[in-house]
Enzyme design. Sequence first.
Site, PDB file in Angstrom:
ATOM      1  N   LYS A 112       0.823  -1.221   0.000  1.00  0.00           N
ATOM      2  CA  LYS A 112       0.000   0.000   0.000  1.00  0.00           C
ATOM      3  C   LYS A 112       0.853   1.265   0.000  1.00  0.00           C
ATOM      4  O   LYS A 112       0.413   2.325  -0.442  1.00  0.00           O
ATOM      5  CB  LYS A 112      -0.911   0.028   1.220  1.00  0.00           C
ATOM      6  CG  LYS A 112      -1.661  -1.248   1.492  1.00  0.00           C
ATOM      7  CD  LYS A 112      -2.852  -1.408   0.597  1.00  0.00           C
ATOM      8  CE  LYS A 112      -3.540  -2.731   0.874  1.00  0.00           C
ATOM      9  NZ  LYS A 112      -4.820  -2.874   0.239  1.00  0.00           N
TER      10      LYS A 112
HETATM   11  C1  LIG Z   1      -1.122  -7.786   2.435  1.00  0.00           C
HETATM   12  C2  LIG Z   1      -2.212  -7.683   1.439  1.00  0.00           C
HETATM   13  N1  LIG Z   1      -2.224  -8.527   0.401  1.00  0.00           N
HETATM   14  C3  LIG Z   1      -3.187  -8.474  -0.534  1.00  0.00           C
HETATM   15  C4  LIG Z   1      -4.222  -7.574  -0.453  1.00  0.00           C
HETATM   16  C5  LIG Z   1      -5.255  -7.562  -1.548  1.00  0.00           C
HETATM   17  O1  LIG Z   1      -5.110  -6.442  -2.361  1.00  0.00           O
HETATM   18  P1  LIG Z   1      -6.337  -5.886  -3.217  1.00  0.00           P
HETATM   19  O2  LIG Z   1      -7.356  -5.455  -2.238  1.00  0.00           O
HETATM   20  O3  LIG Z   1      -5.787  -4.771  -3.996  1.00  0.00           O
HETATM   21  O4  LIG Z   1      -6.829  -7.023  -4.017  1.00  0.00           O
HETATM   22  C6  LIG Z   1      -4.278  -6.680   0.623  1.00  0.00           C
HETATM   23  C7  LIG Z   1      -5.359  -5.689   0.799  1.00  0.00           C
HETATM   24  O5  LIG Z   1      -6.338  -5.612   0.164  1.00  0.00           O
HETATM   25  C8  LIG Z   1      -3.237  -6.726   1.578  1.00  0.00           C
HETATM   26  O6  LIG Z   1      -3.219  -5.855   2.578  1.00  0.00           O
HETATM   27  N1  LIG Z   2      -6.478  -5.087   2.355  1.00  0.00           N
HETATM   28  C1  LIG Z   2      -6.873  -3.753   2.503  1.00  0.00           C
HETATM   29  C2  LIG Z   2      -8.359  -3.547   2.363  1.00  0.00           C
HETATM   30  C3  LIG Z   2      -8.663  -2.260   1.700  1.00  0.00           C
HETATM   31  O1  LIG Z   2      -8.285  -2.345   0.368  1.00  0.00           O
HETATM   32  P1  LIG Z   2      -7.980  -1.108  -0.559  1.00  0.00           P
HETATM   33  O2  LIG Z   2      -6.836  -1.560  -1.407  1.00  0.00           O
HETATM   34  O3  LIG Z   2      -9.205  -0.830  -1.303  1.00  0.00           O
HETATM   35  O4  LIG Z   2      -7.587   0.060   0.298  1.00  0.00           O
HETATM   36  C4  LIG Z   2      -6.328  -3.256   3.827  1.00  0.00           C
HETATM   37  O5  LIG Z   2      -5.345  -3.830   4.255  1.00  0.00           O
HETATM   38  O6  LIG Z   2      -6.831  -2.357   4.426  1.00  0.00           O
END
Ligand SMILES: Cc1ncc(COP(=O)(O)O)c(C=O)c1O
Ligand SMILES: N[C@@H](CCOP(=O)(O)O)C(=O)O
Length: 469
Positions: A112
């Site tokens: 993120k």
């Molecule tokens: C460590 C981790 N892996 C994978 C994901 C999945 O990513 P996305 O929500 O973009 O599919 C998230 C959060 O959503 C995450 O925090």
């Molecule tokens: N896995 C995410 C959930 C939110 O997903 P986002 O990519 O739409 O912000 C988290 O860890 O908060």
Amino acid sequence: MRYISTRGQAPALNFEDVLLTGLATDGGLYVPENLPHFTQEEIASWAGLPYHELAFNVMRPFVAGSISDADFKRILKETYGVFAHEAIAPLRQLGANEWVLELFHGPTLAFKDFALQLLGRLLDHFLLKRGERVVIMGATSGDTGSAAIEGCKHCENVDIFILHPHNRVSEVQRRQMTTIKGDNIHNIAVEGNFDDCQEMVKNSFADQGFLKGTRLVAVNSINWARIMAQIVYYFHASLQLGGPARSMAFSVPTGNFGDIFAGYLARNMGLPISQLIVATNRNDILHRFMSGNRYAKDTLHPSLSPSMDIMVSSNFERLLFDMHGRNGPAVAELMSEFRKTGLLSVEDERWTETRRLFDSLAVDDDATCSTITDVYRATGELLDPHTAIGVRAARECRRSMSLPMITLGTAHPVKFPEAVIKAEVDVEPVLPAHLKDLFERDERFTVLANELHEVQSFVAQHGNRGKPL
Ligand SMILES: Cc1ncc(COP(=O)(O)O)c(C=O)c1O
Ligand SMILES: N[C@@H](CCOP(=O)(O)O)C(=O)O
């Protein structure tokens, strides 16, 4: 660049305005009106560039007309200057043509940071210029929250409210959010699950009266800027392994479908990608869609990969939009059906066409732990449970052994000790120096009932540096 809504009824916006919003006024998500396309020669000419320069080349068309090249370059250099690894996103080899792209060398140890370090700086840039203050509301299953707070904590014109599901994030994740001090930082533990938190944020965009005129901005991947920044590392990984001259496959641990959607866009922008694997935990709505054309709501279960404990997957709507020839009203109808019945399927030809690129697998906790164990014993690489799900899916769904298979390493294992302990590996991940005293720091958060009006009145009471709006 103009951005349009996936439901076709909201006004088109430029980049600055799309950054400073969340959902479109018709409930849809913003996407670029026209996706930029790069030639193979152009992409090849970016080999060897530092990450921030590559990021500039990939993202420039998306921000064109809203920020000068000089300002954007400066911001990108600062953004990726805070990462702890020289390569920013290094590749680790696990086996023959098998790789993990480590995306956890940013300040909060998850992918993120790539987008949220940038988003905080862009917000500062535009809000200072406009002389405007905003409220941010974000929902987190653990990682977005700390990355958003870390990215925005120095923003002068922002009050940030992060909703996490009470007792459903790991202790490291919670402390990363709740120990950051600042009268503009507010953590709310909601007595519900992640979907409840996300629904509250989306409902707040739909009716912003409680904000008394203050603008609401999203930090979740409903905000286009999040997706945009995540496209870059697909180019970065490919260029290191002989792309664009050869095609690659990516396996992506998936919850809200943001990260894998970024890969899908990278492909549509000209990067040769022959397979994208949707890797989920037991909360497998996306796997059920990809494997059987049924996007059907189910009960959300806690797992050892809590960040992916998500049922309603925001960015799936962006894919639906493309699957339906970018027909907004058709998507609006599907989403309204899904809201009523909790079920969505698409016409067979559309689904079959989508499956030409996407495969999927749901991985349970036992298989997650055994993958952590196997990979550690074979290579010495300790995977976090989300990345382990990606690696497991990569191994089971791989179509070609001769193409590089890259799993996105989405978080550092130190964030999820429970899974590491269950995997019975003889190593204990340690917190990096800047988080060493995390368990001694004071925490600050407020527990609220799973009620929209309680959360909104909390925001209204504290939205001006802790004072009422
Ligand atoms: C460590 C981790 N892996 C994978 C994901 C999945 O990513 P996305 O929500 O973009 O599919 C998230 C959060 O959503 C995450 O925090
Ligand atoms: N896995 C995410 C959930 C939110 O997903 P986002 O990519 O739409 O912000 C988290 O860890 O908060």
